[in-house]
Design an enzyme around this catalytic site. Structure first.
Site, PDB file in Angstrom:
ATOM      1  N   CYS A  60      13.468   9.901   8.408  1.00  0.00           N
ATOM      2  CA  CYS A  60      13.588  10.355  10.212  1.00  0.00           C
ATOM      3  C   CYS A  60      14.318   9.330  10.620  1.00  0.00           C
ATOM      4  CB  CYS A  60      12.163   8.029   9.895  1.00  0.00           C
ATOM      5  SG  CYS A  60      13.296   7.280   8.477  1.00  0.00           S
ATOM      6  N   GLU A  98       9.389  13.880  17.642  1.00  0.00           N
ATOM      7  CA  GLU A  98       9.112  13.770  16.143  1.00  0.00           C
ATOM      8  C   GLU A  98       8.734  15.136  15.591  1.00  0.00           C
ATOM      9  OE1 GLU A  98       8.297  10.257  13.669  1.00  0.00           O
ATOM     10  OE2 GLU A  98      10.184  10.443  12.319  1.00  0.00           O
ATOM     11  N   GLU A 158       9.287  -0.092  10.748  1.00  0.00           N
ATOM     12  CA  GLU A 158      10.597   0.944  10.476  1.00  0.00           C
ATOM     13  C   GLU A 158      10.124   2.019  11.273  1.00  0.00           C
ATOM     14  OE1 GLU A 158      14.451   0.580  10.107  1.00  0.00           O
ATOM     15  OE2 GLU A 158      14.017  -1.258   8.327  1.00  0.00           O
ATOM     16  N   LYS A 161       1.082  -1.749   0.035  1.00  0.00           N
ATOM     17  CA  LYS A 161       0.390   0.073   0.130  1.00  0.00           C
ATOM     18  C   LYS A 161       1.085   1.215  -0.252  1.00  0.00           C
ATOM     19  CE  LYS A 161      -1.709   2.480   3.200  1.00  0.00           C
ATOM     20  NZ  LYS A 161      -1.992   4.315   1.960  1.00  0.00           N
TER      21      LYS A 161
END
Ligand code: NAD
Length: 466
Positions: A259, A361, A224, A150
């Protein structure tokens, strides 16, 4: 529609596969049928793997730049080039799916085989959408699986183009790409009974949902996830090369939508002010603007939601009496940069490692700088996070740098460089930054194959030779 930059909408196809149609895609023929085909993906000019790699043109880079807002020279073109390298790397690994023999005596043959899981369900984010997608397609196929992936709803075009190329060289049913939102498309994929392995790249919050879905059926999962990576700068690194390295590590030229962004900067007290001064000067020289402009270093934030989130964090920093704005600030409200989702590289100085900007983050160009005197304290602050994806250490004293690297809780520590992943890295997170590795031969073997042991008794009475 996504509105990646300069207010020009990029049309995006959102197809939701539900019920039978969705089932049909997942119930592609068993993966083992394709092991031979996947094995053909070895490098060599006439092999399909090489052809797939060779078919990726620089049009791909343009698509990436348009749909993500990432600048073509600094980001989108390097991403397209890396995608070629990933296909080539995994294209050459099919013969490395080796098993072991177990020494159980002369009269026993015991050996292991690496077998594919079957159908891998993969879900990817938007920040480096083609690289992150290919990073799942190539190892999954090389090890004999099929894949249903996806795409991220904000950036499906580049990876759709890869699927189109795969369609030319790889049998039907092996690579399947679906587009749609997380709830309508990602969730049913992660919960589907016929998916034998889940591979997810995205936020930690969604990663937890994927892990829950996997636990329902006891299927393996690779995650991840997010990061809040530290950079520790020692006093002997108060030089231009380290400043350039910090800019690279913070991924400022990808609007810090990475990331692995080194978004917590621990600077030694002795060099704190002079280092930040150099850093602010260099950041000021970076050109922000239209991602398709070859002169531009920094493009645009992906969408309104992300843009507002970044603005919000900057407001929070400006309102915090303990924080000091070193450079940047709120996005411009006038001039050409006010016409798109352009954010300016921003640095806040703060004493605490505990405020929101130093813990969460941000996924935008907001760097938090914190002083340190005591090395042990610096490493303690670096480790004081539920994330553990990447880290950066800057010093000319290699023994010191290595000791710090060993003490830091992160899956990938770089000393004196702030580069991106290359094929062969066993890259992945500690703590809530993820589990599993995918970017290497070992990663492929661990994440996309399961070991079967076969044990044979060789001490049976011989049958007559007729
Ligand atoms: P996200 O978690 O919001 O979305 C990632 C993908 O998951 C998208 O395709 C989305 O549609 C899908 N999704 C959302 N909800 C879902 C659900 N309930 N069930 C199934 N699928 C669902 O992340 P994002 O905003 O697209 O990407 C940014 C995040 O990704 C950041 O946290 C970043 O650190 C992380 N990231 C990690 C890595 C890595 O290698 N560790 C690489 C890139 C990005």
């Amino acid at each position: 529609k996504t509105k990646a930059f300069m207010g020009k909408p990029v049309p995006v196809v959102i197809t939701v596969y539900k019920d039978k149609k969705f089932d049909f895609i997942i119930k592609s023929p068993p993966a083992s049928h394709f092991i031979r085909e996947a094995a053909k993906l070895k490098s060599g000019s006439s092999e399909p793997g090489r052809v797939v790699a060779g078919s990726i043109t620089m049009k791909q880079a343009e698509t990436i730049a348009k749909e993500t807002g990432n600048a073509i020279r600094t980001q989108a073109r390097p991403e397209a080039n890396l995608v070629v390298e990933i296909f080539r790397y995994f294209g050459g690994l099919a013969s490395e799916l080796k098993g072991e023999t177990i020494p159980l005596g002369d009269k026993v043959l015991s050996y292991t085989r690496r077998e594919p899981y079957g159908v891998v369900g993969a879900i990817i984010p938007w920040n480096a959408p083609v690289m992150l997608g290919v990073l799942k397609i190539a190892p999954a196929l090389c090890s004999g699986n099929t894949i249903v992936m996806k795409a991220a709803e904000d950036a499906p075009l580049g990876i759709l183009r890869i699927a189109e190329i795969c369609q030319k060289f790889i049998p039907n049913g092996v690579v399947n790409l679906i587009t749609g939102t997380g709830m309508e498309c990602g969730m049913p994929l992660s919960e589907h009974a016929d998916i034998r392995k889940l591979s997810f790249t995205g936020s930690t919050a969604v990663g937890k949902m994927i892990m829950r879905a996997a636990s329902e059926r006891i299927i393996p999962v690779s995650l991840e996830l997010g990061g809040k990576s530290p950079s520790i700068v020692y006093p002997d690194a108060n030089e231009d090369w380290a400043v350039d390295g910090i800019i690279a590590a913070m991924r400022f030229t990808r609007q810090s939508q990475s990331c692995t962004a080194g978004s917590r900067l621990f600077l030694h007290n002795k060099i704190f002010d002079s280092f930040l001064e150099k850093l602010a000067l260099k950041l000021d020289q970076l050109k922000i603007g239209d991602p398709l402009d070859e002169d531009v270093d920094i493009g645009a934030i992906i969408n309104q939601k992300q843009f507002s989130k970044v603005e919000n964090y900057i407001h929070d920093g400006l309102d915090n009496p303990d924080a000091n704005l070193i450079c940047g600030g709120l996005p411009p409200k006038k001039g050409p940069l006010s016409e798109g989702y352009f954010a300016i590289p921003t640095i806040f100085e703060n004493k605490s490692n505990h405020w929101r900007l130093a813990k969460e983050e941000i996924f935008g160009p907001v760097l938090v700088a914190i002083r340190w005197d005591d090395e042990v304290e610096a490493i303690k602050m670096a480790n004081d996070s539920h994330y553990g994806l990447a880290a950066y250490v800057w010093t000319k004293d290699l023994a010191r740098g290595l000791n710090a690297a060993h003490a830091i809780e992160a899956g990938w520590v770089q000393i004196n460089q702030g580069l991106g992943q290359v094929p062969g890295h066993s890259y992945g997170g500690y703590k809530q930054s993820g589990i599993g590795r995918e970017f290497s031969l070992e990663g492929m073997l661990d994440s996309f194959t399961q070991r079967k042991n076969v044990t044979v008794n060789l001490d049976t009475p011989p049958s007559p030779l007729i």
